[in-house]
Enzyme design. Structure first.
Site, mmCIF file in Angstrom:
data_model
loop_
_atom_site.group_PDB
_atom_site.id
_atom_site.type_symbol
_atom_site.label_atom_id
_atom_site.label_comp_id
_atom_site.label_asym_id
_atom_site.label_seq_id
_atom_site.Cartn_x
_atom_site.Cartn_y
_atom_site.Cartn_z
ATOM 1 N N GLU A 1 13.844 7.879 -4.811
ATOM 2 C CA GLU A 1 14.203 8.316 -3.412
ATOM 3 C C GLU A 1 14.824 7.064 -2.861
ATOM 4 O OE1 GLU A 1 10.944 9.681 -0.928
ATOM 5 O OE2 GLU A 1 10.109 10.740 -2.331
ATOM 6 N N GLU B 1 4.125 7.639 -3.829
ATOM 7 C CA GLU B 1 3.794 6.893 -2.852
ATOM 8 C C GLU B 1 2.374 6.836 -2.560
ATOM 9 O OE1 GLU B 1 6.471 7.250 0.378
ATOM 10 O OE2 GLU B 1 8.334 6.825 -0.615
HETATM 11 C C1 PNW Z 1 8.879 8.860 1.996
HETATM 12 N N1 PNW Z 1 6.498 3.875 5.538
HETATM 13 O O1 PNW Z 1 7.973 8.584 3.184
HETATM 14 C C2 PNW Z 1 8.379 10.279 1.372
HETATM 15 O O2 PNW Z 1 8.470 10.203 -0.047
HETATM 16 C C3 PNW Z 1 9.038 11.399 1.790
HETATM 17 O O3 PNW Z 1 8.461 12.696 1.811
HETATM 18 C C4 PNW Z 1 9.771 11.199 3.238
HETATM 19 O O4 PNW Z 1 10.453 12.224 3.850
HETATM 20 C C5 PNW Z 1 10.741 10.005 3.302
HETATM 21 O O5 PNW Z 1 10.145 8.852 2.796
HETATM 22 C C6 PNW Z 1 11.150 9.267 4.576
HETATM 23 O O6 PNW Z 1 10.243 9.128 5.503
HETATM 24 C C7 PNW Z 1 7.734 7.512 3.500
HETATM 25 O O7 PNW Z 1 5.875 4.156 6.783
HETATM 26 C C8 PNW Z 1 7.264 7.468 4.750
HETATM 27 O O8 PNW Z 1 6.592 2.966 5.057
HETATM 28 C C9 PNW Z 1 6.642 6.458 5.368
HETATM 29 C C10 PNW Z 1 7.163 5.154 4.977
HETATM 30 C C11 PNW Z 1 7.622 5.180 3.819
HETATM 31 C C12 PNW Z 1 7.984 6.196 2.957
#
Ligand code: PNW
Length: 464
Positions: free
Chosen positions: A358, A157
């Protein structure tokens, strides 16, 4: 009982990341990462570093075919450069042996946001040198683990890491400068390309990227709010889609930045950081595209709206809340967003095989003596699996699905209050207990399909 089955050989599993579960932040010579600095004193996490055997046994009991984990860069290069720390690499050696003995296929992610602090001190992702250090790191990890890992992911990401880390400052290292966010994003793409080349040269059989891909919708698309889709709305959708999705997809899969994004990058950061030849490196062919999907972005045009620092260049775009069920984090639950994403990717980039790396949600679970009850998580996963199956029926090439995540863990800036796990962790004792969703998922895996048709959560009409 009728079964909605999945393609033969469909890969079922879970994903985790090093900083969120490992703990043991100074064991065996590990150096500090930017997340240790950013969220000091909370880093014991799930103590997976010492409890990995138990965690692998859990996955085996649940029938997981694949496990995507990430390697902690500061375990391997505590100072960011120099000689690789063998004691740190040895942990992954032990983990891999355990996984293979349990019949679980390991997928390794090289960068899930835990940059060595020493590299941040030397300039971090805004510095081009970090991409080269990443390639050195990829080689060192492959040298040790390459005989047992056949699928590698480079950067997890990059939008989150670059734009929350250096744009809004909500993630480590907590910097808030649009120019740094764009240069960081480019250097993460470069790191990806250099990493793929290095892995291939070392003989890796499959390499790919993991992108957080959100369908971008207008309220007029997701529900009838009595407002027609205007050309300004369409432009707002395109702008956010460029920033969130195409900024990464197009360089990797087409070897070019989207034409409509270049002026936005240039205004914020100039283009001096994009060197001749970079896009050729970044577009080194990949074997698999990892798709992380949680929720769509919903936007409409709103001239008075200031730019959101996580989306520099978004002035005039309103991010909307939509009247749908949400997770505990407040993320709208829109399962057919996953169908949209998978269909779109397989139409626009037909060469690339997809893996959902994921998907999952945090909810408030009901913890009792006789079990951990999480019906919302079961519904969430089931609805997303139905959406995935629809996309596959429509021709999308999706080889598997990995739930985020195995264990309740350290959810970045949100700490321990967010519960994304299939397995409950009592952080006072480190006791693990599978939730109802874990047992339900085990049955899905066993029959390679879904059975009962549950009443569907009322969802909004969408364009899917
Ligand atoms: C993902 N957003 O994070 C990550 O790959 C994981 O490590 C995390 O625990 C999981 O999703 C849940 O949050 C994100 O703000 C964090 O759009 C933030 C965003 C998207 C994905």
């Amino acid at each position: 009982m009728s079964i909605a089955s999945f393609p033969e050989g469909f890969v079922w599993g879970v994903s985790t990341s090093a900083f969120q579960i490992e703990g043991a932040t100074s064991a065996d010579g590990r150096g500090p990462s930017i997340w240790d600095t950013f969220s000091a004193d909370r880093a014991e996490a799930c103590d997976h570093y010492h409890r990995y055997s138990e965690d692998v046994r859990l996955m085996k009991d649940l029938g997981m075919a694949a496990y995507r984990f990430s390697v902690s860069w500061p375990r391997v290069f505590p100072e960011g450069t120099g000689k690789a720390n063998q004691a740190g690499l040895d942990f992954y050696d032990r983990l891999l042996d355990e996984l293979l003995a349990a019949g679980i296929t390991p997928y390794a992610t090289l960068y899930h946001w835990d940059l060595p602090q020493a590299l941040e001190d030397a300039g971090g992702w805004p510095s081009r040198d970090t991409a080269h250090r990443f390639a050195d790191y990829a080689v060192a990890v492959h040298e040790k683990l390459g005989d047992r890992v056949d699928t590698w992911f480079t950067v997890n990401e990059p939008w989150v890491a670059a734009f929350l880390g250096y744009g809004s400052g909500g993630h480590a290292p907590g910097r808030a400068f649009a120019a740094e966010a764009f240069t960081s994003a480019h250097h993460m793409l470069l790191a990806h390309g250099l990493g793929v080349r290095a892995l291939r040269a070392a003989g890796a059989s499959k390499a790919g990227a993991v992108l957080n891909i959100s369908p971008v919708m207008t309220p007029a698309q997701v529900s009838d709010l009595g407002r027609a889709l205007s050309p300004e709305d369409a432009e707002a959708v395109a702008r956010i889609d460029a920033l969130a999705n195409r900024q990464f997809l197009d360089p990797i899969l087409r070897g070019a930045y989207p034409a409509d994004l270049l002026p936005v990058i240039e205004r914020a950061a100039g283009l001096g950081h994009v060197h001749d030849g970079d896009l050729e490196i970044i577009s080194e062919p990949i074997d698999v595209l990892g798709v992380n999907y949680y929720t769509p972005l919903v936007v409409q045009a709103q001239p008075s709206e200031p730019a959101d620092p996580a989306f520099p260049g978004s002035a005039g775009v309103l991010f909307c809340t939509i009247p749908t069920a949400v997770t505990a984090m407040g993320w709208p639950i829109v399962p057919n967003g996953l169908s949209l994403v998978l269909r779109r990717l397989s139409e626009e980039y037909p060469e690339t095989e997809l893996l959902v790396t994921e998907n999952g949600a945090d909810f408030v679970d009901v913890v009792t003596g006789d079990g951990i009850h999480d019906p919302d998580r079961i519904s969430f996963i089931e609805e997303h699996l139905r959406a995935l199956r629809t996309a596959v029926e429509d021709g999308a090439r999706v080889r598997g699905y990995l739930v985020w995540t195995l264990l309740d863990n350290l959810e970045w800036a949100d700490g321990y209050q967010r519960k994304f796990g299939l397995v409950h962790v009592d952080f006072a004792t480190q006791r693990r207990r599978p939730k109802d969703s874990a047992l339900w998922y085990r049955d899905v895996i066993r029959r390679n399909g879904l059975t009962e048709t549950r009443p569907r959560r009322p969802t909004l009409e969408t364009v899917a």
